[in-house]
Scaffold this motif. Structure first.
Motif, PDB file in Angstrom:
ATOM      1  N   PHE A  22       0.817  -1.215   0.000  1.00 25.63           N
ATOM      2  CA  PHE A  22       0.000   0.000   0.000  1.00 25.63           C
ATOM      3  C   PHE A  22       0.850   1.265   0.000  1.00 25.63           C
ATOM      4  CE2 PHE A  22       0.810   0.039   4.533  1.00 25.63           C
ATOM      5  CZ  PHE A  22       0.721   1.369   4.893  1.00 25.63           C
ATOM      6  N   VAL A  23       2.086   1.198   0.521  1.00 29.21           N
ATOM      7  CA  VAL A  23       2.930   2.398   0.563  1.00 29.21           C
ATOM      8  C   VAL A  23       3.390   2.823  -0.828  1.00 29.21           C
ATOM      9  CG1 VAL A  23       3.737   1.869   2.893  1.00 29.21           C
ATOM     10  CG2 VAL A  23       5.088   1.114   0.932  1.00 29.21           C
ATOM     11  N   LEU A  24       3.244   1.925  -1.806  1.00 29.67           N
ATOM     12  CA  LEU A  24       3.600   2.277  -3.182  1.00 29.67           C
ATOM     13  C   LEU A  24       2.469   3.009  -3.887  1.00 29.67           C
ATOM     14  CD1 LEU A  24       5.390  -1.052  -4.221  1.00 29.67           C
ATOM     15  CD2 LEU A  24       6.417   1.069  -3.347  1.00 29.67           C
ATOM     16  N   ASP A  25       1.278   2.980  -3.279  1.00 31.80           N
ATOM     17  CA  ASP A  25       0.144   3.726  -3.815  1.00 31.80           C
ATOM     18  C   ASP A  25       0.150   5.110  -3.164  1.00 31.80           C
ATOM     19  OD1 ASP A  25      -2.719   4.765  -3.676  1.00 31.80           O
ATOM     20  OD2 ASP A  25      -2.964   3.076  -5.040  1.00 31.80           O
ATOM     21  N   VAL A  26       0.310   6.145  -3.962  1.00 35.94           N
ATOM     22  CA  VAL A  26       0.463   7.504  -3.427  1.00 35.94           C
ATOM     23  C   VAL A  26      -0.730   7.916  -2.576  1.00 35.94           C
ATOM     24  CG1 VAL A  26       0.704   9.942  -4.021  1.00 35.94           C
ATOM     25  CG2 VAL A  26       1.946   8.219  -5.330  1.00 35.94           C
ATOM     26  N   ALA A  27      -1.943   7.659  -3.045  1.00 37.32           N
ATOM     27  CA  ALA A  27      -3.147   8.073  -2.317  1.00 37.32           C
ATOM     28  C   ALA A  27      -3.249   7.367  -0.971  1.00 37.32           C
ATOM     29  CB  ALA A  27      -4.392   7.797  -3.159  1.00 37.32           C
ATOM     30  N   GLU A  28      -2.987   6.064  -0.949  1.00 39.33           N
ATOM     31  CA  GLU A  28      -3.085   5.310   0.297  1.00 39.33           C
ATOM     32  C   GLU A  28      -1.962   5.691   1.259  1.00 39.33           C
ATOM     33  OE1 GLU A  28      -3.246   1.189  -0.756  1.00 39.33           O
ATOM     34  OE2 GLU A  28      -5.383   1.278  -1.235  1.00 39.33           O
ATOM     35  N   ILE A 206      -7.815   1.284   4.355  1.00 43.69           N
ATOM     36  CA  ILE A 206      -6.833   0.640   3.477  1.00 43.69           C
ATOM     37  C   ILE A 206      -6.982  -0.867   3.492  1.00 43.69           C
ATOM     38  CG2 ILE A 206      -4.358   0.235   3.132  1.00 43.69           C
ATOM     39  CD1 ILE A 206      -3.891   3.081   4.243  1.00 43.69           C
ATOM     40  N   TRP A 207      -7.107  -1.455   4.693  1.00 43.79           N
ATOM     41  CA  TRP A 207      -7.161  -2.914   4.716  1.00 43.79           C
ATOM     42  C   TRP A 207      -8.506  -3.467   4.237  1.00 43.79           C
ATOM     43  CZ3 TRP A 207      -6.380  -2.386  10.589  1.00 43.79           C
ATOM     44  CH2 TRP A 207      -7.566  -2.525  11.287  1.00 43.79           C
ATOM     45  N   SER A 208      -9.506  -2.603   4.143  1.00 41.28           N
ATOM     46  CA  SER A 208     -10.767  -3.064   3.556  1.00 41.28           C
ATOM     47  C   SER A 208     -10.619  -3.287   2.047  1.00 41.28           C
ATOM     48  CB  SER A 208     -11.890  -2.055   3.818  1.00 41.28           C
ATOM     49  OG  SER A 208     -11.625  -0.825   3.169  1.00 41.28           O
ATOM     50  N   GLN A 209      -9.566  -2.693   1.448  1.00 41.29           N
ATOM     51  CA  GLN A 209      -9.291  -2.871   0.020  1.00 41.29           C
ATOM     52  C   GLN A 209      -8.162  -3.868  -0.232  1.00 41.29           C
ATOM     53  OE1 GLN A 209     -11.314  -1.310  -2.137  1.00 41.29           O
ATOM     54  NE2 GLN A 209     -12.356  -0.361  -0.382  1.00 41.29           N
ATOM     55  N   ARG A 210      -7.388  -4.155   0.781  1.00 35.49           N
ATOM     56  CA  ARG A 210      -6.243  -5.061   0.640  1.00 35.49           C
ATOM     57  C   ARG A 210      -6.258  -6.093   1.765  1.00 35.49           C
ATOM     58  NH1 ARG A 210      -1.991  -2.794  -2.477  1.00 35.49           N
ATOM     59  NH2 ARG A 210      -2.387  -0.639  -3.143  1.00 35.49           N
ATOM     60  N   ASP A 211      -5.580  -7.187   1.548  1.00 37.00           N
ATOM     61  CA  ASP A 211      -5.493  -8.226   2.574  1.00 37.00           C
ATOM     62  C   ASP A 211      -4.218  -8.007   3.389  1.00 37.00           C
ATOM     63  OD1 ASP A 211      -5.942 -10.469   4.090  1.00 37.00           O
ATOM     64  OD2 ASP A 211      -5.145 -11.885   2.599  1.00 37.00           O
ATOM     65  N   ASN A 212      -4.204  -6.929   4.172  1.00 39.43           N
ATOM     66  CA  ASN A 212      -2.992  -6.614   4.947  1.00 39.43           C
ATOM     67  C   ASN A 212      -3.335  -6.087   6.341  1.00 39.43           C
ATOM     68  OD1 ASN A 212      -4.040  -4.171   4.102  1.00 39.43           O
ATOM     69  ND2 ASN A 212      -2.067  -3.272   3.590  1.00 39.43           N
TER      70      ASN A 212
END
Length: 249
Positions: A22-28, A206-212
């Protein structure tokens, strides 16, 4: 260059089974950093607000005036014996709605109390009652001879409180106050319950969009751990520098 370093770090952590893509996504990434700063803002404002509330309540509790002490005692008992989250829901979902409706009836415009403001008010008052009890104990621990000496100099009751009792009470109560403030910083996480964009709320988004989930929870723990450590460090510094000569030595 920075993006390259981030990508390398994400790849290295991926080898350990941790997904920080997620840190590679600027918005997130910006949302998470913004949430960290919102948490800092909440901590700073609630620290100041809770200490102010604690001083006011302690002054009322030790005033010797029943019309001040009894309502203050009732407020302390109700506030410290009910959950912070329930108080926040009652304030935001009930009081906020009533205020909004009343302002509309008066034609006074929109309600200026945002969710952020409600969190500051509720958490400040909740932790303020614990500060008040610590300060009350400190005020009552001031030696009677000290008070008599101050009265002999012509100090009024207000001057006695401001110039003698509170300065000494703060020194007596510093360990308890520091412990309360550490707990207060952690308590600001309840802000996510009413969609205030603190670090916890942004992490949930963020984690609602990713499995992290695990990865973000680790970051949340580290961030709160850093903030509480700084508060504890400041408290210990104050204890050392405000220690009364001969006390505990």
């Amino acid at each position: 260059m920075n993006d390259s370093l981030l990508a390398q770090g994400v790849q290295a952590l991926k080898g350990l089974g941790l997904n920080y893509a997620f840190v590679l996504d600027v918005a997130e990434r910006q949302a998470f950093v913004r949430g960290m700063f919102v948490t800092v803002q909440l901590a700073l404002l609630t620290i100041a607000g809770s200490l102010a509330a604690g001083v006011a309540l302690a002054a009322a509790l030790t005033s010797g005036r029943a019309w001040l002490a009894r309502p203050a005692r009732a407020f302390v008992e109700v506030t410290r014996n009910t959950p912070t989250l329930v108080q926040l829901y009652c304030a935001f979902l009930v009081l906020n709605m009533l205020i909004t409706q009343q302002l509309r009836d008066w034609g006074a415009g929109n309600n200026p109390l945002t969710p952020f403001v409600w969190v500051v008010i509720v958490v400040s008052l909740h932790k303020g009652v614990f500060h008040a009890e610590a300060l009350r104990a400190g005020i009552e621990a001031v030696p009677a001879t000290t008070l008599e000496a101050a009265r002999s100099l012509g100090f009024s009751q207000r001057q006695l409180l401001v110039r003698v009792q509170l300065p000494l009470a703060v020194r007596f109560a510093l360990p308890s106050l520091t412990n309360n403030l550490v707990d207060l910083v952690k308590m600001t996480a309840v802000a996510s319950a009413i969609a205030v964009g603190d670090v916890t709320y942004e992490s949930i988004m963020i984690w609602s969009q990713r499995d992290n989930v695990l990865e973000l929870l680790l970051l949340i723990l580290l961030w709160f751990g850093l903030l509480t450590w700084l508060v504890s460090l400041a408290g210990r510094w104050l204890e050392q520098h405000l220690r009364m000569p001969g006390d505990g030595q």
